[in-house]
Design an enzyme around this catalytic site. Structure first.
Site, PDB file in Angstrom:
ATOM      1  N   CYS A 109       3.513   2.985  -8.655  1.00 32.23           N
ATOM      2  CA  CYS A 109       3.879   1.605  -8.995  1.00 32.23           C
ATOM      3  C   CYS A 109       4.205   1.654 -10.472  1.00 32.23           C
ATOM      4  O   CYS A 109       3.305   1.807 -11.293  1.00 32.23           O
ATOM      5  CB  CYS A 109       2.740   0.622  -8.723  1.00 32.23           C
ATOM      6  SG  CYS A 109       3.114  -1.000  -9.435  1.00 32.23           S
ATOM      7  N   CYS A 112       2.563  -1.576 -12.399  1.00 29.37           N
ATOM      8  CA  CYS A 112       1.115  -1.715 -12.588  1.00 29.37           C
ATOM      9  C   CYS A 112       0.384  -0.710 -11.705  1.00 29.37           C
ATOM     10  O   CYS A 112       0.345   0.470 -12.033  1.00 29.37           O
ATOM     11  CB  CYS A 112       0.666  -3.147 -12.338  1.00 29.37           C
ATOM     12  SG  CYS A 112       1.373  -3.926 -10.862  1.00 29.37           S
ATOM     13  N   SER A 113      -0.170  -1.139 -10.588  1.00 22.12           N
ATOM     14  CA  SER A 113      -0.958  -0.203  -9.773  1.00 22.12           C
ATOM     15  C   SER A 113      -0.950  -0.588  -8.299  1.00 22.12           C
ATOM     16  O   SER A 113      -1.929  -0.370  -7.600  1.00 22.12           O
ATOM     17  CB  SER A 113      -2.395  -0.156 -10.297  1.00 22.12           C
ATOM     18  OG  SER A 113      -2.932  -1.469 -10.285  1.00 22.12           O
ATOM     19  N   CYS A 114       0.159  -1.162  -7.799  1.00 25.42           N
ATOM     20  CA  CYS A 114       0.215  -1.582  -6.404  1.00 25.42           C
ATOM     21  C   CYS A 114       0.016  -0.369  -5.497  1.00 25.42           C
ATOM     22  O   CYS A 114       0.589   0.695  -5.724  1.00 25.42           O
ATOM     23  CB  CYS A 114       1.546  -2.269  -6.110  1.00 25.42           C
ATOM     24  SG  CYS A 114       1.752  -3.751  -7.112  1.00 25.42           S
TER      25      CYS A 114
END
Ligand code: FE
Length: 207
Positions: A109, A112-114
């Site tokens: 991602c 961010c951190s999906c």
């Protein structure tokens, strides 16, 4: 793994500092009545004890032994996972990407951190670091090398950018030499890293 380590200028330096920040945020959310302490405890317990890459591994092993399930998984990962009782928050729309002899997939991602929580649990810290997010796009082979995986130069590496709407994960290839394995034995070969695509199941490296 040195190059994927956190950058001191932008990340907390210690677990103590992270814990202090989390505690402060929790206190504010509870005080504003946006969430209850019980709800936080429940969620932490579920994602620590019940939801994790072992669920993704079960799905991969099923796809390896059941071609029709594999077709359904590649056509609609969200509903195929639901067939096996796997689904929920942060996994409303998932796509499983099939690794083949000519294509390896890698998930990131960049924003961010999906991450597909229902099949992988919470993301590892390195998945959130800017170093991983940038390098996965610029030089995915170098990322794979850091995880001890060196795909043949003839293999195309495809990088997929997950978002809050759509979360990708990788269906690795069934390792050679596992013809006699039971579904349960196959499950044990599937690692978290192979579902992100930075590596492949260990037996495949040895084969
Ligand atoms: Fe994200």
């Amino acid at each position: 793994m040195a190059t994927l380590s956190p950058q001191p200028s932008t990340f907390p330096r210690s677990n103590e500092e992270i814990a202090a920040r989390v505690k402060a945020m929790e206190a504010i959310l509870v005080e504003k009545e946006l969430i209850s302490t019980d709800a936080i405890d429940y969620m932490s317990s579920v994602y620590e004890k019940e939801v994790g890459p072992q669920l993704g591994a079960k799905i991969v092993a099923r796809a390896w032994v059941d071609p029709e399930f594999k077709n359904r998984l590649l056509a609609d990962a969200t509903s195929a996972c639901q067939e096996m009782g796997v689904g929920g928050m942060q996994g409303e729309e998932m796509i499983a990407l099939e690794n083949t002899d000519s294509v390896n997939n890698l998930v990131v991602c960049t924003l961010c951190s999906c991450y597909p929580w229902p099949v992988l649990g919470l993301p590892p810290n390195w998945y959130k670091y800017p170093a991983y997010r940038a390098k996965a796009v610029r030089n995915p082979r170098e990322v794979m090398a850091e995880f001890g995986y060196f795909p043949d130069p003839s293999i195309e590496i495809r990088v997929w950018d997950s978002s809050a709407e759509l979360r990708y994960w990788v269906l690795p290839q069934r390792p050679e030499g596992t013809e006699g394995f039971t579904e349960e034995q196959l499950t044990e070969l599937v690692t978290r890293d192979s579902l992100i695509g930075v590596s492949v199941p260990p037996a495949a490296i040895e084969a």
